[in-house]
Design an enzyme around this catalytic site. Sequence first.
Site, PDB file in Angstrom:
ATOM      1  N   ASP A 389     -27.103  -9.211  -2.597  1.00  0.00           N
ATOM      2  CA  ASP A 389     -26.618  -8.291  -3.650  1.00  0.00           C
ATOM      3  C   ASP A 389     -25.146  -9.078  -4.045  1.00  0.00           C
ATOM      4  O   ASP A 389     -24.256  -8.593  -4.218  1.00  0.00           O
ATOM      5  CB  ASP A 389     -26.020  -6.932  -2.967  1.00  0.00           C
ATOM      6  CG  ASP A 389     -25.313  -7.317  -1.596  1.00  0.00           C
ATOM      7  OD1 ASP A 389     -25.311  -8.241  -1.347  1.00  0.00           O
ATOM      8  OD2 ASP A 389     -24.979  -6.413  -1.081  1.00  0.00           O
ATOM      9  N   ASP A 470     -21.584  -9.725  11.430  1.00  0.00           N
ATOM     10  CA  ASP A 470     -20.114 -10.395  10.976  1.00  0.00           C
ATOM     11  C   ASP A 470     -19.083 -10.132  11.725  1.00  0.00           C
ATOM     12  O   ASP A 470     -17.985 -11.024  12.050  1.00  0.00           O
ATOM     13  CB  ASP A 470     -19.978 -10.341   9.244  1.00  0.00           C
ATOM     14  CG  ASP A 470     -20.101  -8.867   8.859  1.00  0.00           C
ATOM     15  OD1 ASP A 470     -20.654  -7.949   9.751  1.00  0.00           O
ATOM     16  OD2 ASP A 470     -19.652  -8.521   7.770  1.00  0.00           O
TER      17      ASP A 470
END
Lengths: 649, 461
Positions: A389, A470
């Site tokens: 994205d 992350d």
Amino acid sequence: MDEWKPNPAIKPHKKRSWYLAWKYKLMNQRALRKLCQTGAVLFLLVTVIVNIKLILDTRRAAYEEEEESAQDYDDEMLNVEVPRHPVSNKKVLDVEVYSSRSKVYVAVDGTTVLEDEAREQGRGIHVIVLNQATGHVMAKRVFDTYSPHEDEAMVLFLNMVARGRILIFTIKDEGSFHLKDTAKNVLKSLGSQVAPFLSWRDMWTFVGKKGGEVYGEKHAKSPALSTWGDPVLLKTEVHLTSVEDAECRWPDTELNRRRKRFCSKVEGYGSVCSCKDPTPIEFNPDPLKDNKVFDVPVAVIAGNRPNYLYRMLRSLLSAQGVNPQMIIVFIDGYYEEPMDVVELFGLSGIQHTPISIKNARVSQHYKASLTATFNLFPDAKFAVVLEEDLDISVDFFSFLSQSIHLLEEDESLYCVSAWNDQGYEHTAEDPSLLYRVETMPGLGWVLRKSLYKDELEPKWPTPEKLWDWDMWMRMPEQRKGRECIIPDISRSYHFGIVGLNMNGYFHEAYFKKHKFNTVPNVQLKNVESLRKDAYEAEIHRLLGEAEVLDHSKNPCEDSFVPDTEGRVYVMFIRMEQEADFTTWTQLAKCLHIWDLDVRGNHKGLWRLFRKKNHFLVVGVPASPYSSKKPSSVTPIYIEPPAKEEGAVA
Amino acid sequence: MQKINKNVVLALLSLTSLVFLLFQLYYYKFYLSQKNGAVFSKVRGSQSGQDSTRWHVVRKFLGLISSHNIPVYLIDPLILGLVDKDIEQIRSSPDGPTPECKYFCAPRDFTTFALLDKTWKHEVGLFRTAEKMGFQWLKIINKDPRLDGMDDLSGIEIPLHYIFKLASHAIHLVVFYERSGNYLWHGPLRLKQHMDRKFVPFRKLHFGRYPGAYEKPELLLVSIDDLKVQIPKNPSSFLEEMSHSRFLECRYREARAFFQLYPDDASLDAVEFRKKAKSLLHLAALTLNNLGVKFWLSSGTCLGWYRQCNVIPHSKDVDLGVFIKDYKADIIPAFQKAGLPLKHKFGKVEDSLELSFQGEDDVKLDIFFFYEEDDHIWNGGTQAKSGKKFKYLFPKFTLCWTEFVELKVHVPCETRQYVEANYGPDWKVPVKMWDWKSSPSNVQYNGVWPVNEWDDVIQIY
């Protein structure tokens, strides 16, 4: 004995006589005759032997061949061909469409291609696109036209569908509240009689060919505001056309063959499938001079958002210096459409069986993708990690090519990232400027192989730990005080509004106004000053020349920063210890930048732009740069609002 | 009259049989050359027509691939063998015209070329052009082994071999892949069900019976028989390497099944030990390779590879095997130089030699030396305090390449027998308590060292 008379006039006669004499002689010599006979017999024998040998040899050769194929070179796995479904030559499809308050379904020739009876979801208009020649489902969408703007998305989608495709519509629950006239007119132009009059809680089904005939339509009006229309079931027949009619006549090239394959399978990608002037699928951007990242593999992490992937790959393949051979798309799950997109662009894609759920699933997908990348490119020292994205800036590779040597040489670096968490339209200015930050931004970044192989891979969170990869990478145990290099203006743009941790509101608030570089070939400034020690010198120089702002004013007000351009300003905020971000978070909130956690800091210093001036924020006394604070200045403290207000919406 | 008849019959018979014989010979040749290339011409010695066919096919093929910018290099063992004899001359005159067709006309069924996967794009155009030039081609694909070790990735299938056939000659193009451990790998050639088994005599191929592992070769552009072609810079060492290039893939599927039964130890200790064992193995491999000493994974390290494709976290050391004929006195100083001091030395070169080096933080490197007998191979063990000797017997084995912790290393090709000899039929079950004197199923008591030799054969540092 006459013949023996010499007669020179009759030569043949003479010859014949010689022959007869010779024969006579021969016949008279028994021994010779015997010899002749034995010779002939021997000859016959040899023939027979040769014949037998021939038969044996050919047999053996044939046998050997069979044997060899049976033994050494057989694939031990018996790949039994799965019998394919007999291609029906039927020219007519039976279509059933059902619309009701709590359930919709569509069946084509008895096969259910859509069934949605889940509670609390799937509200709105469901659209299915069928290939007019094969009857295959090419696209499935649902537009929640009860909510605003969804009708616009539907119009966009319907406009992209090629002429001749079969469109099936059905409403679940409610589909008219925010269905504006534009959308209604589009539906009308498709042949719907009812669409212009669709109203609150009506049930509706419609089957038609784009730009052609209508196969059926049914409608049930809602009798009152509080009730729904009766369920409707539409049964109709659709006549299939020939395959040739369903395809465009593009010139027969390798690229168009890929295009044809793609366009016969899926819908909703717009001009890539236009018969006239289709948009290119090969981009050939300018190569980069002295490209240091040409041989760096690019891992694109994808899920099942094929439209996103399509947009992402287009921008990636248009970036200068891209090397399509190094790109691998990793798809989490066995989804067909993302794979079709990957093949359209002639790239390689790998599918990954989903492991675990939610964030842990993404985490496991990341791990598998990174491991596979380094396995497939064992020579690579780095990998570029992208997500489906993201838009990729035209100078993405140029940016990396100019900065990647730092990652190789400076042990105190964790990554190079294309994303500046604080780089919004109003806070980022200089495309040639780089920062060092203590947080790992992700969203288009470079990973060092040694970091992955020696540190991250062996202790990567296991599937049962529902951790974000992350977040995990940002933890001090992993980061170990190392920093990332980021640009002031991001080289990627996060456009995804549907996703695991993403929704429209969140995107609007935090991502939409992010600045994205569109200038090609930006020459980065002073890259060497990003090394560990050089950067400290650079910061001290900056702070030395910075003008201290008026700390009696409200830092949230625009007037806090003078109406100048190109100056360097500094402000001091209160930061009691290293982890005290109270004032910073409030400041970030009023500056409309990322305030959900702390990003973009370097030793208690933040760097951004305000009104085209470089704007430095120093946390006092935790930051080592506090010494630059004039004694007369009192660090600004902003009290956090009473309670709960700061919670993420 | 009768006599004449008899003779006539005889002559006629001879004539027909002669004709028949000639026909048969012709057919024999025709049949076999159709299927088996130049078998027949081999039998009858070289024949100029056939020879130039081979040369022409090779020339056409080189033209084809250069028109698509695909860098291939020659790895045909037969031609490289011939080239190697004249290597000096070929190297010194790279452009000189050759008077006769010496190499590419040599009788053979195939010419084998290698292609590095990463140097070309898999483009369809090549095959179109090939077809236009009259080539028939066959592509052999299979699973990508570089993704095989990974859970649940749908490995893409990759091309492993191509065969281009023109007239009676065929080109075998072997695709080499770079793998972790800095080496090149080529896959086995396995035909799928629907494939034409008689396309070429597959059995005669020089590559493809097994997968193979090679060092990255240095290449040399030469002109032989008026054709410009890349060859390995040192053909003889390439041929040497080829003779024992067989590669074994780790048994990933079995390893996964093993971890299903006995979940992997993911503790920090295990992660740390694996990291240390890996770097110790890398260091040991570097040191031994520099000395030119051939070694293989032995004992627990070998079991770890065979059973779980990884270091066994509770094994606490790294074990290597070396044939005693490859022993070099430099081994000990070389390891010391590499930062691995000698920990103990048991036995002597003539009998039961065993070296042990101290790696980082208690991780030990054991090197066992193996002694070859007529029908078995053994290595020795020594108990320091008693001077007792032990002997571990193994069935004979050869060495294969494999990949382990990003390293190209040897393991016994007959790994199962090797592991079973060492650990018994229950090697699949993890055992945490292991006594090297009694646990192995192949241990034999082998007497006691004479006391006067103890100083020499039992050295502990």
